[in-house]
Design a protein around this motif. Structure first.
Motif, PDB file in Angstrom:
ATOM      1  N   LYS A 280     -36.923  20.011  -6.947  1.00 27.69           N
ATOM      2  CA  LYS A 280     -36.263  20.339  -8.218  1.00 27.69           C
ATOM      3  C   LYS A 280     -37.287  20.231  -9.342  1.00 27.69           C
ATOM      4  N   PRO A 281     -37.287  21.173 -10.277  1.00 22.54           N
ATOM      5  CA  PRO A 281     -38.319  21.173 -11.317  1.00 22.54           C
ATOM      6  C   PRO A 281     -38.059  20.234 -12.486  1.00 22.54           C
ATOM      7  N   ALA A 282     -36.849  19.681 -12.609  1.00 23.90           N
ATOM      8  CA  ALA A 282     -36.468  18.955 -13.822  1.00 23.90           C
ATOM      9  C   ALA A 282     -37.328  17.730 -14.100  1.00 23.90           C
ATOM     10  N   VAL A 283     -38.024  17.204 -13.100  1.00 25.40           N
ATOM     11  CA  VAL A 283     -38.867  16.019 -13.275  1.00 25.40           C
ATOM     12  C   VAL A 283     -40.148  16.340 -14.037  1.00 25.40           C
ATOM     13  N   ALA A 284     -40.365  17.608 -14.353  1.00 25.56           N
ATOM     14  CA  ALA A 284     -41.646  18.069 -14.909  1.00 25.56           C
ATOM     15  C   ALA A 284     -42.045  17.350 -16.195  1.00 25.56           C
ATOM     16  N   LYS A 285     -41.110  17.100 -17.083  1.00 25.96           N
ATOM     17  CA  LYS A 285     -41.466  16.480 -18.367  1.00 25.96           C
ATOM     18  C   LYS A 285     -42.040  15.086 -18.165  1.00 25.96           C
ATOM     19  N   ARG A 286     -41.455  14.334 -17.235  1.00 23.39           N
ATOM     20  CA  ARG A 286     -41.975  13.001 -16.957  1.00 23.39           C
ATOM     21  C   ARG A 286     -43.305  13.096 -16.206  1.00 23.39           C
ATOM     22  N   ALA A 287     -43.414  14.051 -15.287  1.00 17.39           N
ATOM     23  CA  ALA A 287     -44.664  14.239 -14.554  1.00 17.39           C
ATOM     24  C   ALA A 287     -45.806  14.564 -15.501  1.00 17.39           C
ATOM     25  N   ASP A 288     -45.523  15.394 -16.492  1.00 13.76           N
ATOM     26  CA  ASP A 288     -46.521  15.761 -17.503  1.00 13.76           C
ATOM     27  C   ASP A 288     -46.988  14.525 -18.255  1.00 13.76           C
ATOM     28  N   ALA A 289     -46.062  13.670 -18.643  1.00 17.00           N
ATOM     29  CA  ALA A 289     -46.405  12.455 -19.390  1.00 17.00           C
ATOM     30  C   ALA A 289     -47.200  11.469 -18.539  1.00 17.00           C
ATOM     31  N   LEU A 290     -47.001  11.521 -17.221  1.00 13.78           N
ATOM     32  CA  LEU A 290     -47.695  10.604 -16.313  1.00 13.78           C
ATOM     33  C   LEU A 290     -49.096  11.088 -15.936  1.00 13.78           C
ATOM     34  N   GLY A 291     -49.472  12.279 -16.396  1.00 12.63           N
ATOM     35  CA  GLY A 291     -50.820  12.756 -16.129  1.00 12.63           C
ATOM     36  C   GLY A 291     -50.956  13.733 -14.980  1.00 12.63           C
ATOM     37  N   VAL A 292     -49.840  14.208 -14.435  1.00  7.17           N
ATOM     38  CA  VAL A 292     -49.902  15.247 -13.392  1.00  7.17           C
ATOM     39  C   VAL A 292     -50.450  16.523 -14.029  1.00  7.17           C
ATOM     40  N   ARG A 293     -51.369  17.193 -13.326  1.00  3.68           N
ATOM     41  CA  ARG A 293     -52.018  18.376 -13.893  1.00  3.68           C
ATOM     42  C   ARG A 293     -51.278  19.675 -13.567  1.00  3.68           C
TER      43      ARG A 293
END
Length: 364
Positions: A280-293
């Protein structure tokens, strides 16, 4: 499921009232036509009759499954167009009523064909990324999202897909979940072609919410027996990239994915180049904040249809298909998927086999 059947029955009522009732034919023929229209409307009743489930109706003949799906969508679309035609006829009385049915038949047939099509197109994406490790420059990655291999899209479909992917000569193959529908024994033979997939750097998969409907751990072991390495809640280094995978859950929207991602990211060094696989893509905002590229997701089937697309966006943080730039620099790719769930297989937005070529973007 019964709510959809209720919509189908209401749609059948509109077709019977506006189309069958005014026909200049004998009454008994009208009765037969109406019985036919209403008789196939309650799809859930047929699942009960064959003692099967809507997630993967294994015991029901494929031709009946597909016809029930076509019949339901035809009635929904026909009801929609009949309402439009009824409005038009207030101003243009000669407007032919049959056009609503003709358009509905053609459109429904295309939507069902597009969902079940044997040869989803290959779509190439060139991705320029700042800070990409040298070892990953020029890397060719195939994203296989939402194959949904089941009793209809079985071994032959999977074999055809494998041959087309191998022809692309990818370095890496990533599965973003919903590889199959049904239990292990039902899919054991259908998934055997996965063993023939060739990728220089390996094949990695996470589980989707559909695997969670059945026996996710056993399906994971089955895929591993065909050479597809599990990336469920795991981290692995490949060509200078750090692949991070999150296994999905059965729920439609609620998830503890953020909590599990945060735990996984504690094991990722600051100097790494993390790439996340999340069904599911919805986790993207948190992933972005955690440094995922970069994040690869599926689940949405590209929105499938107008109107349905808006509902899908609501449950997935507004992410439906294609590329998204996040505030902290992460790029999200939501793959349209190369298959579709047989419970709702309708597509106007095309499926695809996604081929990504990573390119190192020079810093300005």
């Amino acid at each position: 499921m019964w709510k959809l059947d209720l919509v189908t029955l209401l749609s059948a009522s509109l077709v019977a009232f506006f189309v069958i009732r005014p026909l200049p034919i004998k009454r008994w023929i009208k009765v037969v036509l109406s019985l036919f229209i209403f008789g196939f409307a309650p799809r859930y009743a047929y699942y009960r009759l064959f003692r099967t489930g809507f997630m993967s109706p294994e015991t029901m003949p494929n031709v009946l499954v597909i016809y029930l799906l076509w019949h339901a969508m035809f009635l929904w679309v026909a009801a929609f167009f009949l309402i439009i035609v009824a409005c038009v006829k207030r101003f243009w009385k000669a407007f032919p009523l049959w056009t609503a049915l003709a358009v509905s038949m053609v459109l429904t047939t295309y939507m069902v064909w597009s969902g079940f099509r044997a040869n989803p197109p290959v779509v190439e994406h060139i991705v320029e990324l700042e800070g990409l490790p040298n070892a990953a420059d020029g890397l060719r990655i195939v994203i296989l999202a939402d194959m949904h291999i089941d009793q209809i899209r079985g071994k032959e479909w999977c074999e055809n897909l494998v041959n087309r992917v191998n022809a692309l000569q990818p370095d890496l193959i990533l599965f973003t979940g919903d590889q199959s529908d049904g239990g292990v024994e039902a899919r054991r033979e259908d998934l055997t072609p996965l063993a023939q997939l060739k990728a220089r750097l390996g094949k990695f998969a996470i589980g989707g919410n559909h695997e969670a409907w059945f026996d996710a751990p056993m399906l994971e072991l089955l895929q591993e027996s065909y050479g597809v390495q599990s990336l469920n809640d795991a981290v692995v280094e490949v060509a200078g990239l750090t692949l991070v995978g999150i296994e999905d859950e059965r729920s439609l929207a609620d998830s503890n994915a953020v909590f599990r991602l945060e735990a996984l990211m504690t094991a990722v060094p600051q100097s790494a180049y993390p790439i996340l696989l999340s069904h599911k893509p919805a986790v993207a905002k948190r992933a972005d904040a955690l440094g995922v590229r970069m994040q690869f997701s599926g689940h949405t089937h590209g929105g499938q249809l107008p109107l349905v697309e808006q509902i899908i966006a609501h449950f997935n943080g507004g992410f439906v298909r294609g590329w998204y730039d996040l505030p902290h620099g992460m790029q999200l790719f939501v793959a349209p998927g190369c298959g579709v769930w047989s419970g709702f297989p309708y597509r106007l937005y095309s499926p695809e086999i996604s081929l990504l070529t990573l390119k190192k973007k020079e810093a300005k």
